[in-house]
Design an enzyme around this catalytic site. Structure first.
Site, PDB file in Angstrom:
ATOM      1  N   ASP A 151       0.869  -1.177   0.000  1.00  0.00           N
ATOM      2  CA  ASP A 151       0.000   0.000   0.000  1.00  0.00           C
ATOM      3  C   ASP A 151       0.904   1.225   0.000  1.00  0.00           C
ATOM      4  O   ASP A 151       2.094   1.135   0.290  1.00  0.00           O
ATOM      5  CB  ASP A 151      -0.910   0.002   1.244  1.00  0.00           C
ATOM      6  CG  ASP A 151      -1.801   1.231   1.276  1.00  0.00           C
ATOM      7  OD1 ASP A 151      -2.402   1.546   0.229  1.00  0.00           O
ATOM      8  OD2 ASP A 151      -1.868   1.917   2.311  1.00  0.00           O
ATOM      9  N   SER A 152       0.308   2.384  -0.275  1.00  0.00           N
ATOM     10  CA  SER A 152       1.072   3.626  -0.213  1.00  0.00           C
ATOM     11  C   SER A 152       1.480   3.943   1.233  1.00  0.00           C
ATOM     12  O   SER A 152       2.357   4.768   1.458  1.00  0.00           O
ATOM     13  CB  SER A 152       0.236   4.771  -0.776  1.00  0.00           C
ATOM     14  OG  SER A 152      -1.002   4.830  -0.099  1.00  0.00           O
ATOM     15  N   TYR A 185      -0.442   8.516  -2.626  1.00  0.00           N
ATOM     16  CA  TYR A 185      -0.453   8.225  -4.061  1.00  0.00           C
ATOM     17  C   TYR A 185      -1.666   8.881  -4.738  1.00  0.00           C
ATOM     18  O   TYR A 185      -1.665   9.102  -5.939  1.00  0.00           O
ATOM     19  CB  TYR A 185      -0.550   6.716  -4.319  1.00  0.00           C
ATOM     20  CG  TYR A 185       0.697   5.912  -4.051  1.00  0.00           C
ATOM     21  CD1 TYR A 185       1.817   6.444  -3.414  1.00  0.00           C
ATOM     22  CD2 TYR A 185       0.757   4.572  -4.452  1.00  0.00           C
ATOM     23  CE1 TYR A 185       2.946   5.671  -3.184  1.00  0.00           C
ATOM     24  CE2 TYR A 185       1.880   3.798  -4.236  1.00  0.00           C
ATOM     25  CZ  TYR A 185       2.978   4.341  -3.595  1.00  0.00           C
ATOM     26  OH  TYR A 185       4.082   3.567  -3.381  1.00  0.00           O
ATOM     27  N   CYS A 234      -3.545  -0.936  -2.229  1.00  0.00           N
ATOM     28  CA  CYS A 234      -3.799   0.484  -2.497  1.00  0.00           C
ATOM     29  C   CYS A 234      -4.742   0.615  -3.692  1.00  0.00           C
ATOM     30  O   CYS A 234      -4.440   0.143  -4.792  1.00  0.00           O
ATOM     31  CB  CYS A 234      -2.468   1.161  -2.803  1.00  0.00           C
ATOM     32  SG  CYS A 234      -2.634   2.914  -3.142  1.00  0.00           S
ATOM     33  N   ASN A 235      -5.881   1.265  -3.470  1.00  0.00           N
ATOM     34  CA  ASN A 235      -6.846   1.438  -4.562  1.00  0.00           C
ATOM     35  C   ASN A 235      -6.248   2.255  -5.696  1.00  0.00           C
ATOM     36  O   ASN A 235      -6.468   1.959  -6.870  1.00  0.00           O
ATOM     37  CB  ASN A 235      -8.103   2.143  -4.041  1.00  0.00           C
ATOM     38  CG  ASN A 235      -8.978   1.247  -3.194  1.00  0.00           C
ATOM     39  OD1 ASN A 235     -10.020   0.792  -3.623  1.00  0.00           O
ATOM     40  ND2 ASN A 235      -8.542   0.959  -1.978  1.00  0.00           N
ATOM     41  N   THR A 236      -5.495   3.303  -5.341  1.00  0.00           N
ATOM     42  CA  THR A 236      -4.923   4.164  -6.379  1.00  0.00           C
ATOM     43  C   THR A 236      -3.933   3.378  -7.235  1.00  0.00           C
ATOM     44  O   THR A 236      -3.963   3.447  -8.468  1.00  0.00           O
ATOM     45  CB  THR A 236      -4.229   5.380  -5.726  1.00  0.00           C
ATOM     46  OG1 THR A 236      -5.160   6.014  -4.846  1.00  0.00           O
ATOM     47  CG2 THR A 236      -3.741   6.360  -6.756  1.00  0.00           C
ATOM     48  N   GLU A 285      -6.610   8.463   9.723  1.00  0.00           N
ATOM     49  CA  GLU A 285      -5.319   8.265  10.405  1.00  0.00           C
ATOM     50  C   GLU A 285      -5.302   8.935  11.773  1.00  0.00           C
ATOM     51  O   GLU A 285      -4.618   8.487  12.688  1.00  0.00           O
ATOM     52  CB  GLU A 285      -4.166   8.764   9.516  1.00  0.00           C
ATOM     53  CG  GLU A 285      -4.019   7.869   8.301  1.00  0.00           C
ATOM     54  CD  GLU A 285      -2.700   7.995   7.560  1.00  0.00           C
ATOM     55  OE1 GLU A 285      -1.777   8.678   8.035  1.00  0.00           O
ATOM     56  OE2 GLU A 285      -2.611   7.373   6.478  1.00  0.00           O
ATOM     57  N   CYS A 345     -11.185   3.230  -1.167  1.00  0.00           N
ATOM     58  CA  CYS A 345      -9.899   3.722  -0.671  1.00  0.00           C
ATOM     59  C   CYS A 345      -9.617   2.956   0.623  1.00  0.00           C
ATOM     60  O   CYS A 345     -10.540   2.692   1.400  1.00  0.00           O
ATOM     61  CB  CYS A 345      -9.988   5.225  -0.398  1.00  0.00           C
ATOM     62  SG  CYS A 345      -8.546   5.902   0.453  1.00  0.00           S
ATOM     63  N   THR A 346      -8.350   2.624   0.793  1.00  0.00           N
ATOM     64  CA  THR A 346      -7.964   1.784   1.937  1.00  0.00           C
ATOM     65  C   THR A 346      -8.454   2.311   3.286  1.00  0.00           C
ATOM     66  O   THR A 346      -8.730   1.537   4.194  1.00  0.00           O
ATOM     67  CB  THR A 346      -6.431   1.688   1.998  1.00  0.00           C
ATOM     68  OG1 THR A 346      -5.883   3.012   1.849  1.00  0.00           O
ATOM     69  CG2 THR A 346      -5.895   0.773   0.923  1.00  0.00           C
ATOM     70  N   HIS A 347      -8.504   3.646   3.414  1.00  0.00           N
ATOM     71  CA  HIS A 347      -8.808   4.235   4.724  1.00  0.00           C
ATOM     72  C   HIS A 347     -10.298   4.281   5.063  1.00  0.00           C
ATOM     73  O   HIS A 347     -10.664   4.451   6.212  1.00  0.00           O
ATOM     74  CB  HIS A 347      -8.284   5.676   4.777  1.00  0.00           C
ATOM     75  CG  HIS A 347      -6.801   5.781   4.814  1.00  0.00           C
ATOM     76  ND1 HIS A 347      -6.009   5.390   3.766  1.00  0.00           N
ATOM     77  CD2 HIS A 347      -5.964   6.247   5.767  1.00  0.00           C
ATOM     78  CE1 HIS A 347      -4.744   5.612   4.063  1.00  0.00           C
ATOM     79  NE2 HIS A 347      -4.691   6.129   5.281  1.00  0.00           N
TER      80      HIS A 347
END
Ligand code: DGL
Length: 289
Positions: free
Chosen positions: A15-16, A47, A78-80, A160, A192-194
């Protein structure tokens, strides 16, 4: 040199940064017999605001680093990076590579199956939205679903910071998701990961009747199927003995390991027991020399 069979090798995840831990958790829960090597590119995050060429370069370096550690499969958490760099990664890495976009898009269509006029929303980073990758993944699974995509960049720092219940987070969500609410999706992809960290805020903002799709969970299901189809399941019995971040999993970051550990504890309730800071730049050249 120890000679373990390919089935016993870990699954690589990158992941980023720290967000991909939501995908790690989904994989860990779904595949308690597998071991994982996770790379968070914390030196170069985010990213989601970067160009195609840059994301491709970072993604390839990350993939080559993980391949150099000995993995049986690669998951691009990472989705991006999944949206922008999957074809290039597949071209460079002689391994099965699973991204999060296809599974997330397919899952949304599956959940709305039977409804010819299904409405599917996608929220993601700016780069993922601009790439149209989710739109295309949904289109491949359904000719008729209506799709609305929307960028929610501030969700990344809010997750975060663990601002999962703050009034500020609700008011930002209300602003970002106003059009989405009007669109009234049947399913909404957390692209998105978050975003799974902010699941409750998002659910309350768009309405309880909207089905939220966690791309990480959808990806874990696909990885489980792929391992079975390929006969790559780990034969060593770990079920019941694993905990998140135990020492069978290895975590690498490209910078700021202490911060990664702190945020990991917020996301997962525990810190990685094996965490190392490394450099991934020019890894391919290093391997050739
Ligand atoms: N991991 C990224 C994603 O899922 C979010 C953070 C970033 O922008 O790098 O798209």
């Amino acid at each position: 040199m120890n000679s373990i069979s390919i089935e016993q090798l870990p699954i690589g995840i990158f992941d980023s940064g720290v967000g991909g831990l939501t995908v790690y958790r989904a994989l860990h829960d779904r595949l308690p017999n597998e071991r994982f090597i996770y790379l968070g590119d914390t030196a170069r995050v985010p990213y989601g605001t970067k160009s195609l060429a840059t994301v491709e370069r970072y993604a390839i370096e990350n993939s080559q680093f993980l391949a150099s550690r000995g993995i049986k499969m690669l998951v691009v958490a990472c989705n991006t990076a999944s949206a922008l760099a999957l074809p290039k990664i597949r071209e460079k890495i002689g391994l099965d590579v699973v991204g999060v976009i296809g599974p997330g898009g397919r899952k949304a269509v599956e959940l709305t199956k039977g409804d010819l006029h299904a409405r599917i929303g996608v929220i993601a980073t700016e780069a993922t939205v601009a790439s149209n990758a989710y739109f295309e993944a949904i289109r491949r699974a359904s000719d008729t679903a209506e799709v609305l995509q929307s960028g929610c960049p501030l969700f990344v720092p809010l997750a975060e910071e663990n601002w999962v219940n703050e009034p500020e987070t609700f008011s930002i969500a209300a602003k970002y998701l106003a059009r989405m609410k009007e669109f009234a999706p049947d399913a909404l992809v957390l692209g998105c990961t978050h975003y799974p960290i902010l699941r409750e805020v998002i659910q309350r903002t768009v309405g309880e009747n909207v089905m939220l799709v966690d791309s990480g969970e959808a990806t874990a299901e696909e990885v489980a199927r792929l391992l079975m189809d390929k006969g790559l399941q780990n034969p060593i019995e770990h079920i019941g003995k694993r905990t998140l971040c135990d020492d069978l999993d290895h975590f690498y970051v490209t910078d700021a390991a202490d911060r990664f550990a702190r945020v990991a504890e917020r996301f997962l309730g525990t810190k990685p027991s094996k965490l190392e800071a490394i450099e991934v730049y020019g890894i391919d050249e290093l391997r050739k020399s």
